[in-house]
Design a protein around this motif. Structure first.
Motif, PDB file in Angstrom:
ATOM      1  N   ARG A  95       0.658  -7.170  -5.877  1.00  0.00           N
ATOM      2  CA  ARG A  95      -0.091  -5.988  -6.289  1.00  0.00           C
ATOM      3  C   ARG A  95       0.235  -4.840  -5.330  1.00  0.00           C
ATOM      4  O   ARG A  95       0.412  -5.068  -4.137  1.00  0.00           O
ATOM      5  CB  ARG A  95      -1.589  -6.262  -6.279  1.00  0.00           C
ATOM      6  N   VAL A  96       0.312  -3.643  -5.890  1.00  0.00           N
ATOM      7  CA  VAL A  96       0.507  -2.437  -5.085  1.00  0.00           C
ATOM      8  C   VAL A  96      -0.618  -1.463  -5.393  1.00  0.00           C
ATOM      9  O   VAL A  96      -0.922  -1.198  -6.562  1.00  0.00           O
ATOM     10  CB  VAL A  96       1.876  -1.778  -5.377  1.00  0.00           C
ATOM     11  N   TYR A  97      -1.242  -0.950  -4.333  1.00  0.00           N
ATOM     12  CA  TYR A  97      -2.272   0.087  -4.479  1.00  0.00           C
ATOM     13  C   TYR A  97      -1.669   1.435  -4.111  1.00  0.00           C
ATOM     14  O   TYR A  97      -1.099   1.583  -3.023  1.00  0.00           O
ATOM     15  CB  TYR A  97      -3.455  -0.189  -3.553  1.00  0.00           C
ATOM     16  N   MET A  98      -1.801   2.407  -5.006  1.00  0.00           N
ATOM     17  CA  MET A  98      -1.393   3.778  -4.728  1.00  0.00           C
ATOM     18  C   MET A  98      -2.637   4.650  -4.703  1.00  0.00           C
ATOM     19  O   MET A  98      -3.368   4.726  -5.684  1.00  0.00           O
ATOM     20  CB  MET A  98      -0.423   4.294  -5.798  1.00  0.00           C
ATOM     21  N   SER A  99      -2.875   5.309  -3.575  1.00  0.00           N
ATOM     22  CA  SER A  99      -4.054   6.162  -3.435  1.00  0.00           C
ATOM     23  C   SER A  99      -3.614   7.603  -3.210  1.00  0.00           C
ATOM     24  O   SER A  99      -2.749   7.880  -2.374  1.00  0.00           O
ATOM     25  CB  SER A  99      -4.913   5.681  -2.259  1.00  0.00           C
ATOM     26  N   LYS A 100      -4.243   8.528  -3.955  1.00  0.00           N
ATOM     27  CA  LYS A 100      -3.893   9.952  -3.856  1.00  0.00           C
ATOM     28  C   LYS A 100      -5.180  10.760  -3.776  1.00  0.00           C
ATOM     29  O   LYS A 100      -6.029  10.686  -4.657  1.00  0.00           O
ATOM     30  CB  LYS A 100      -3.052  10.369  -5.074  1.00  0.00           C
ATOM     31  N   ALA A 152       4.033  -0.446   1.295  1.00  0.00           N
ATOM     32  CA  ALA A 152       4.944  -0.889   0.239  1.00  0.00           C
ATOM     33  C   ALA A 152       6.330  -0.269   0.391  1.00  0.00           C
ATOM     34  O   ALA A 152       6.472   0.890   0.781  1.00  0.00           O
ATOM     35  CB  ALA A 152       4.372  -0.532  -1.128  1.00  0.00           C
ATOM     36  N   SER A 153       7.324  -1.051   0.061  1.00  0.00           N
ATOM     37  CA  SER A 153       8.709  -0.585   0.043  1.00  0.00           C
ATOM     38  C   SER A 153       9.333  -0.960  -1.294  1.00  0.00           C
ATOM     39  O   SER A 153       9.352  -2.142  -1.661  1.00  0.00           O
ATOM     40  CB  SER A 153       9.511  -1.229   1.178  1.00  0.00           C
ATOM     41  N   PRO A 154       9.856   0.015  -2.057  1.00  0.00           N
ATOM     42  CA  PRO A 154      10.483  -0.313  -3.349  1.00  0.00           C
ATOM     43  C   PRO A 154      11.741  -1.153  -3.181  1.00  0.00           C
ATOM     44  O   PRO A 154      12.189  -1.805  -4.134  1.00  0.00           O
ATOM     45  CB  PRO A 154      10.802   1.063  -3.944  1.00  0.00           C
ATOM     46  N   LEU A 195       0.836  -1.202   0.000  1.00  0.00           N
ATOM     47  CA  LEU A 195       0.000   0.000   0.000  1.00  0.00           C
ATOM     48  C   LEU A 195       0.872   1.253   0.000  1.00  0.00           C
ATOM     49  O   LEU A 195       1.876   1.317   0.701  1.00  0.00           O
ATOM     50  CB  LEU A 195      -0.901   0.029   1.238  1.00  0.00           C
ATOM     51  N   VAL A 196       0.459   2.239  -0.793  1.00  0.00           N
ATOM     52  CA  VAL A 196       1.164   3.527  -0.836  1.00  0.00           C
ATOM     53  C   VAL A 196       0.143   4.643  -0.659  1.00  0.00           C
ATOM     54  O   VAL A 196      -0.754   4.819  -1.497  1.00  0.00           O
ATOM     55  CB  VAL A 196       1.915   3.728  -2.171  1.00  0.00           C
ATOM     56  N   SER A 197       0.267   5.399   0.434  1.00  0.00           N
ATOM     57  CA  SER A 197      -0.545   6.601   0.619  1.00  0.00           C
ATOM     58  C   SER A 197       0.271   7.764   0.062  1.00  0.00           C
ATOM     59  O   SER A 197       1.173   8.280   0.732  1.00  0.00           O
ATOM     60  CB  SER A 197      -0.859   6.826   2.101  1.00  0.00           C
ATOM     61  N   VAL A 198      -0.019   8.147  -1.168  1.00  0.00           N
ATOM     62  CA  VAL A 198       0.811   9.119  -1.876  1.00  0.00           C
ATOM     63  C   VAL A 198       0.843  10.455  -1.151  1.00  0.00           C
ATOM     64  O   VAL A 198       1.858  11.161  -1.167  1.00  0.00           O
ATOM     65  CB  VAL A 198       0.305   9.297  -3.329  1.00  0.00           C
ATOM     66  N   ASP A 199      -0.240  10.818  -0.485  1.00  0.00           N
ATOM     67  CA  ASP A 199      -0.306  12.094   0.228  1.00  0.00           C
ATOM     68  C   ASP A 199       0.476  12.094   1.532  1.00  0.00           C
ATOM     69  O   ASP A 199       0.615  13.133   2.168  1.00  0.00           O
ATOM     70  CB  ASP A 199      -1.765  12.444   0.544  1.00  0.00           C
ATOM     71  N   GLY A 200       0.969  10.931   1.948  1.00  0.00           N
ATOM     72  CA  GLY A 200       1.647  10.836   3.236  1.00  0.00           C
ATOM     73  C   GLY A 200       0.738  10.256   4.302  1.00  0.00           C
ATOM     74  O   GLY A 200      -0.391   9.838   4.023  1.00  0.00           O
ATOM     75  N   LEU A 226      -8.725   6.312   3.876  1.00  0.00           N
ATOM     76  CA  LEU A 226      -9.831   5.390   4.101  1.00  0.00           C
ATOM     77  C   LEU A 226      -9.869   4.278   3.065  1.00  0.00           C
ATOM     78  O   LEU A 226     -10.119   3.115   3.393  1.00  0.00           O
ATOM     79  CB  LEU A 226     -11.150   6.161   4.108  1.00  0.00           C
ATOM     80  N   ALA A 227      -9.620   4.613   1.801  1.00  0.00           N
ATOM     81  CA  ALA A 227      -9.645   3.587   0.749  1.00  0.00           C
ATOM     82  C   ALA A 227      -8.612   2.503   1.023  1.00  0.00           C
ATOM     83  O   ALA A 227      -8.890   1.299   0.876  1.00  0.00           O
ATOM     84  CB  ALA A 227      -9.397   4.232  -0.614  1.00  0.00           C
ATOM     85  N   LEU A 228      -7.411   2.899   1.431  1.00  0.00           N
ATOM     86  CA  LEU A 228      -6.369   1.914   1.716  1.00  0.00           C
ATOM     87  C   LEU A 228      -6.717   1.071   2.943  1.00  0.00           C
ATOM     88  O   LEU A 228      -6.434  -0.132   2.970  1.00  0.00           O
ATOM     89  CB  LEU A 228      -5.023   2.610   1.920  1.00  0.00           C
TER      90      LEU A 228
END
Length: 215
Positions: free
Chosen positions: A45-50, A36-38, A6-11, A17-19
């Protein structure tokens, strides 16, 4: 079993909530879920939410199925599947043991030109009973856009009052509705507020209503 990143792009200053819902659903399926860690980069699967358009995108590269979503990507069409949208969020993702997060309603009766809600969510409608996401907690942050314009939303607030749940409608309440309807003002006076009553002040046009609602 899948490994989900999981990546919360906003920090992480505010829970995504989606994540949290995606995490809860995947854990229910027996999957492994983590931030997630690169460097690790062995996800299925990786989810990125912004949420915010002004947030720079995440440039990390993952060699798997990467799913990007959220208003921050100007993606107004993609929604969570029903079974994910209506699952109790995984509060452990943020180590949160006290506060619930959710939407009682979706959409709005207004069509403000600066707002994405009319395009993204449409007209106001019921979304969830508070029991869907409160999970025994006595405090909730509610993300509704215009809960007072909904009979469902008002009924939920009555339930909140009866159960003495402390709340924060963090998107702001419509002062015009409060000012025009004394019964709603009296209902809000019974609510236990986490901090204070927030009122939406998107335009100077609403100033008289805000002042009326306050006094």
């Amino acid at each position: 079993m899948m490994r989900i990143g999981l990546v919360s792009v906003d920090g992480h200053n505010f829970p995504n909530l989606a994540l949290m819902k995606l995490s809860a659903w995947h854990k229910q399926q027996g999957d492994i879920v983590e931030w997630a860690s690169p460097i690790l980069d062995d996800y299925d699967r990786v989810y990125m939410s912004k949420v915010f358009t002004f947030t720079p995108d995440c440039l990390d590269i993952y060699h798997c199925d990467v799913v990007r979503g959220g208003t921050g990507y100007k993606d107004y069409d993609t929604v969570l599947p029903y079974e994910v949208e209506h699952i109790c969020p995984d509060y452990s993702l943020y180590g949160n043991e006290t506060t619930a997060y959710g939407f009682l309603t979706r959409g709005c009766v207004n069509k403000c030109p600066w707002c994405v809600v009319p395009n993204k969510e449409g007209y106001i409608r019921p979304n969830a009973d508070i029991d869907e996401f409160i999970d025994g907690r006595k405090e909730a942050v509610l993300l509704d856009n215009n809960v007072l314009a909904s009979d469902w939303g008002l009924a939920q607030i009555e339930q909140i009052v009866e159960r003495k749940i402390r709340v924060d409608f963090n998107q702001g309440l419509d002062a015009r509705i409060i000012a025009k309807n004394p019964d709603i003002a009296r209902l809000l006076a019974k609510v236990k507020w986490s901090r204070y009553i927030r009122m939406a002040y998107d335009s100077s046009v609403v100033e008289p209503y805000v002042m009326n609602a306050i006094y």
